[in-house]
Design an enzyme around this catalytic site. Sequence first.
Site, PDB file in Angstrom:
ATOM      1  N   SER A 173       8.597   8.750   0.507  1.00 15.01           N
ATOM      2  CA  SER A 173       8.092   8.005  -0.641  1.00 15.01           C
ATOM      3  C   SER A 173       9.133   7.960  -1.758  1.00 15.01           C
ATOM      4  CB  SER A 173       6.774   8.610  -1.113  1.00 15.01           C
ATOM      5  OG  SER A 173       6.122   7.755  -2.032  1.00 15.01           O
ATOM      6  N   ASP A 323       7.692   1.705  -5.593  1.00 13.77           N
ATOM      7  CA  ASP A 323       8.503   2.856  -5.222  1.00 13.77           C
ATOM      8  C   ASP A 323       9.152   2.553  -3.875  1.00 13.77           C
ATOM      9  OD1 ASP A 323       6.252   3.126  -3.621  1.00 13.77           O
ATOM     10  OD2 ASP A 323       6.184   5.300  -3.776  1.00 13.77           O
ATOM     11  N   ASP A 325       8.832   3.216  -0.711  1.00 11.51           N
ATOM     12  CA  ASP A 325       8.062   2.804   0.466  1.00 11.51           C
ATOM     13  C   ASP A 325       6.935   1.840   0.097  1.00 11.51           C
ATOM     14  OD1 ASP A 325       6.535   4.847  -0.742  1.00 11.51           O
ATOM     15  OD2 ASP A 325       5.590   5.377   1.159  1.00 11.51           O
ATOM     16  N   ASP A 327       4.213   1.896  -1.590  1.00 13.85           N
ATOM     17  CA  ASP A 327       2.782   2.198  -1.629  1.00 13.85           C
ATOM     18  C   ASP A 327       2.297   2.431  -3.058  1.00 13.85           C
ATOM     19  OD1 ASP A 327       3.930   4.708  -2.005  1.00 13.85           O
ATOM     20  OD2 ASP A 327       2.653   5.735  -0.557  1.00 13.85           O
TER      21      ASP A 327
END
Length: 586
Positions: A173, A323, A325, A327
């Site tokens: 992440s 961010d 990734d 999500d």
Amino acid sequence: LKPCISSLGIPAAVSLCAVMATDLVALAKAWSAQDPDPVTAAETRALLDRIGAGEDPSVVLADCFASRLSFGTAGLRGALGAGPNRMNRVLVAQAAAGIGRYLLERAKPGETPLVIICYDGRVNSHVFATDSAEILAGPGLRAILLPRKLPTPVLAFAVRHLDAAAGVMVTASHNPPEDNGYKVYLGGADQGAQIVSPADVEIAAHIAAVADSVTFAEHPRGRYEVADESVIEAYIAKAAALLRPGKVKPSFVYTAMHGVGYETFSRVLQQAGYPQPDAVTEQRDPDGSFPTVAFPNPEEPGALDLATTLARKVGADLIVAHDPDADRLAVAIPAAGGFRNLTGNEVGLLLGWHMAEQASRQANLRDDGPKALKRAPSGTLACSIVSSPGLKAVADAYGLDFADTLTGFKWISRASNLLFGFEEAIGYLVNPNDVRDKDGISAAAAFLTLASELASEGLTIADQLDRFIERFGCFASGQVSIRVTDLSLIKKAMSKLRSEPPKQIGGRQVDRIEDLSGGFGGLPPSDVLRIWLADGSRIMVRPSGTEPKLKAYIDAVAKVGTVAERRAAADSAVAALSAGMKALIA
């Protein structure tokens, strides 16, 4: 340490000191011998060379080899490197084999579990994903690898869309560039959500058994499939359906934060007929070294500096950021002197109100005539216990159910009849029928719909924040974090709050304290204290799950006076309570 040692035939009864002094070297040598990655194998050899030159093995090897990364509800996450306490090919292979055993164990007779694997743009993500796909396919599972670097929400969507038994996402992440991670989702009764206990404990036991008995080269491997574009196209169609712009479409600057969000998000905009953003080119494409930011988290100071500079240059109406990734979603709006980052609570409350309003409209589409009875919408608004209580005010106003859950979307996504969920750490779940996790891309689509609706009425997001305060009150939030070097200090602080509960904080009377350690109000047990003040303010105190910190989340509400007076009163309460908590737990 015991699982690491037993897998090499070193007796568990050997004392820790002896292991650290002698047998830890054998562990490192054995790990290096099975390590297929020349980089991490060389790293271990370099450590062993230092020992050969006379350095203390217990000092040189302890950090990497004396323990292992634990597998929990968040999967695995840690720094890349050699040894069982780092993210590397040996450790990931053990995790994949353990997950495979777990899925086969719970499969019905004759059933072949399907696992979807996806990866982001971090260092080694693709390698970890392909290793996982081969090892999961080895004992007979059906493994499908998504075709390229993609956002985490695409994986969460694919688990439901393909009715998979599980999904694996290789990502850390918004962690620092030296980290990587491994998240697991379950299908079936879990509906594509991240794992919760006891699944984490059961998977961890299988991983430990693999680590004790199988080297990297001994893992059975099989052929995996590569998904075609249809899965991605299906996700894009669902996200695009959330973007219904009005006559005016606010312009925006976009940053992917060196992550994987740009391509997918751009296609969502194109399909929905929304103009493309001015993208921060330096941060648009995946780069696991994250060269332009100190920390690839849009919440961090300085992370949106390039986006802000570009937004000023082009005169953008908004800044939208994901961010790495994709999500999570961050939004910034024009303010005096430039742009202001909205907090996760502000975005969450605006989206929650937007979703409640849409549900209300949908519930009353069939009403005719002035005498038609207005139907209340159905569904649940949910947020974590450390997020703003303002969402409950929205739910109450619209006749919706409300649920507060433990922190994390593994809990939020499990709220019954979920309509919308969020947490203050810029995570939003806006499409629960298709994605049972936070989804920055779908959330951005929903937010742009709101911004466009407002702009078509001559209003801005700042105006909508004022309108929220007028209707529901001003819900202000703050956070106090105390970092420690000795973790025992956190336990002592929590223990003291329980044994000597404060009667007032920041000059405000404490009404009651709810201890969640034994479970409370349907919540599972958690090391959290919920402090209610007599004026309706709330403080949540808990140890951080990822850092050596004790955190206090402070929320205050003001419902009397003008918008400016309400904002001033709520902000004043948060400031007083923050000062009081610092004095109490420092």
